[in-house]
Design a protein around this motif. Structure first.
Motif, PDB file in Angstrom:
ATOM      1  N   LEU A 277       0.810  -1.336   0.101  1.00 57.98           N
ATOM      2  CA  LEU A 277      -0.099   0.049  -0.113  1.00 57.98           C
ATOM      3  C   LEU A 277       0.879   1.200  -0.048  1.00 57.98           C
TER       4      LEU A 277
ATOM      5  N   ARG B 110       3.545   1.271  -6.426  1.00 58.91           N
ATOM      6  CA  ARG B 110       2.739   2.164  -7.293  1.00 58.91           C
ATOM      7  C   ARG B 110       1.430   1.721  -7.612  1.00 58.91           C
TER       8      ARG B 110
ATOM      9  N   LYS C 230      -2.154   0.094  -8.236  1.00 56.82           N
ATOM     10  CA  LYS C 230      -3.370   0.376  -7.607  1.00 56.82           C
ATOM     11  C   LYS C 230      -4.037  -0.851  -7.237  1.00 56.82           C
ATOM     12  N   ASP C 231      -3.813  -1.913  -7.879  1.00 55.58           N
ATOM     13  CA  ASP C 231      -4.362  -3.413  -7.697  1.00 55.58           C
ATOM     14  C   ASP C 231      -3.653  -4.356  -6.849  1.00 55.58           C
TER      15      ASP C 231
ATOM     16  N   GLN D 197     -11.755   1.939   1.254  1.00 57.62           N
ATOM     17  CA  GLN D 197     -12.343   1.698  -0.013  1.00 57.62           C
ATOM     18  C   GLN D 197     -13.916   2.274   0.131  1.00 57.62           C
TER      19      GLN D 197
ATOM     20  N   TRP E   6      -8.552   7.757   1.227  1.00 60.01           N
ATOM     21  CA  TRP E   6      -7.321   7.478   0.550  1.00 60.01           C
ATOM     22  C   TRP E   6      -6.403   8.883   0.711  1.00 60.01           C
TER      23      TRP E   6
ATOM     24  N   GLN F  62      -2.688   8.628  -0.494  1.00 61.11           N
ATOM     25  CA  GLN F  62      -2.269   7.332  -1.151  1.00 61.11           C
ATOM     26  C   GLN F  62      -3.234   7.492  -2.581  1.00 61.11           C
ATOM     27  N   LYS F  63      -2.787   6.770  -3.449  1.00 58.93           N
ATOM     28  CA  LYS F  63      -3.585   6.540  -4.672  1.00 58.93           C
ATOM     29  C   LYS F  63      -4.885   5.604  -4.147  1.00 58.93           C
ATOM     30  N   ARG F  64      -5.958   5.563  -4.695  1.00 57.94           N
ATOM     31  CA  ARG F  64      -7.120   4.800  -4.509  1.00 57.94           C
ATOM     32  C   ARG F  64      -6.711   3.223  -4.655  1.00 57.94           C
ATOM     33  N   LEU F  65      -6.872   2.531  -3.985  1.00 57.53           N
ATOM     34  CA  LEU F  65      -6.367   1.051  -3.996  1.00 57.53           C
ATOM     35  C   LEU F  65      -7.399   0.041  -4.202  1.00 57.53           C
ATOM     36  N   ARG F  66      -7.140  -0.966  -5.101  1.00 56.15           N
ATOM     37  CA  ARG F  66      -8.333  -2.083  -5.167  1.00 56.15           C
ATOM     38  C   ARG F  66      -7.592  -3.216  -4.640  1.00 56.15           C
TER      39      ARG F  66
END
Length: 337
Positions: A221, A225, A227-228, A273, A279, A284-288
């Protein structure tokens, strides 16, 4: 209308975009061969791996991917995984818990009735590995040294590798990453305290990383870099019913301990989420987070099967993992279409 139609046509003609992702890999003895199958199928896709986090068998799988990827990309990673499990099966079939043809007739892939397993189980309940194995021999060290190229494994240009260990003295999670990994680090991550002496690194003793991070999600996380994150999980969150036999009770208690930190990290990510804006508060970038869970695929496999490294069983789990991942990818593609 025309522009919309043209947009769809042009979009269908574009080459598919390489999928960037990170991987979180659980440990669990020979059950880690299920993750081998998942990874083997996933590596057939057009993907770019940003980082891998693993504990115990998950750390060995992750190391194989990084080592092989650094040599020959996705094909190299698949070859390294196969070589790792061939070495594990060949090396550990010489232990007292090795499988015999009679074992399979008595209890399938489980080893509850295996004389070797029963002997080893009784022995480890009577004496510690310091008494039974005063020399401190650990077969994982020789497996790692004969399988991986440490220079490739520690390169910083390829996928990032995070290996979980548990500090015996403090009970805290310790993470090692590329540039600071050797055979003892990987052996420490897979060190079951009733079977092996704690692995000493820089004067400190370490046990299996699964106790404190099975696997750790936060480095993927905050330090990667992609996102998935694909979480490969085969330890059941829900065991269906309370165990009644002593060995099953001990095994389930261990599973709960190994699962606790992962559950908390998953809950934290799922909360962010849901909130969306959470986020941004963490910068942070939005994580999946995608959970690839074995579910019913491994029903009927008891805790004793985790010590079964018979090649037939290992490849059976690999094939289950491949089938599971293939179905998961097809379902995901169907939702997008």
């Amino acid at each position: 209308m025309r522009s919309s139609l043209l947009h769809r046509v042009l979009g269908s003609l574009r080459p598919p975009r390489t999928r960037r992702l990170s991987l979180a890999l659980q440990g669990g003895g020979s059950h880690g061969a299920f993750s081998w199958g998942v990874l083997d199928r996933l590596l057939e896709e057009d993907i770019q791996i940003d980082g891998l986090s693993g504990a115990s068998a998950g750390a060995l799988n992750a190391a194989a991917v990084v080592d092989g990827w650094s040599r020959d990309g996705r094909d190299g990673a698949r070859e390294a995984l196969a070589r790792l499990w061939q070495t594990i099966s060949r090396t550990l079939q010489t232990t007292p818990a090795r499988s015999t043809p009679l074992d399979h007739l008595l209890s399938g892939w489980n080893r509850d009735l295996s004389p070797g397993f029963l002997f080893l189980n009784r022995l480890t309940n009577m004496a510690s590995p310091y008494e039974l194995n005063p020399s401190g021999y650990n077969p994982i060290i020789s497996i790692v040294e004969s399988t991986f190229d440490m220079q490739r494994l520690n390169r910083r240009e390829g996928p990032r590798l995070f290996v979980s260990m548990t500090d015996v003295r403090t009970g805290e999670l310790v993470l090692r990453h590329n540039g600071n990994i050797d055979a003892r680090v990987l052996a420490a991550s897979a060190c079951l305290p009733l079977l092996f002496q704690a692995v000493e690194i820089d004067g400190r003793p370490y046990w299996d990383g699964g106790y404190t991070g099975n696997p750790a999600l936060y480095p993927l996380l905050f330090e990667c870099r992609a996102k998935d994150i694909y979480l490969v999980q085969f330890t059941p969150g829900d065991c269906g019913q309370a165990p009644r036999r002593v060995n099953d009770i001990v095994a389930r208690a261990r599973e709960i301990a190994f699962h606790a930190n992962l559950s908390r990290e998953r809950a934290f990510i799922e909360l962010l989420q849901q909130q969306g804006a959470g986020w941004r508060r963490f910068g942070q970038k939005r994580l999946r987070l995608h959970a690839i869970e074995a579910g019913e695929s491994m029903q009927g496999l008891g805790s004793s099967s985790r010590l079964n490294t018979e090649w037939g069983f290992v490849t059976h789990l690999r094939d289950l993992g491949r089938e599971h991942m293939d179905a998961w990818l097809r379902e995901r593609a169907g939702r997008k279409s």
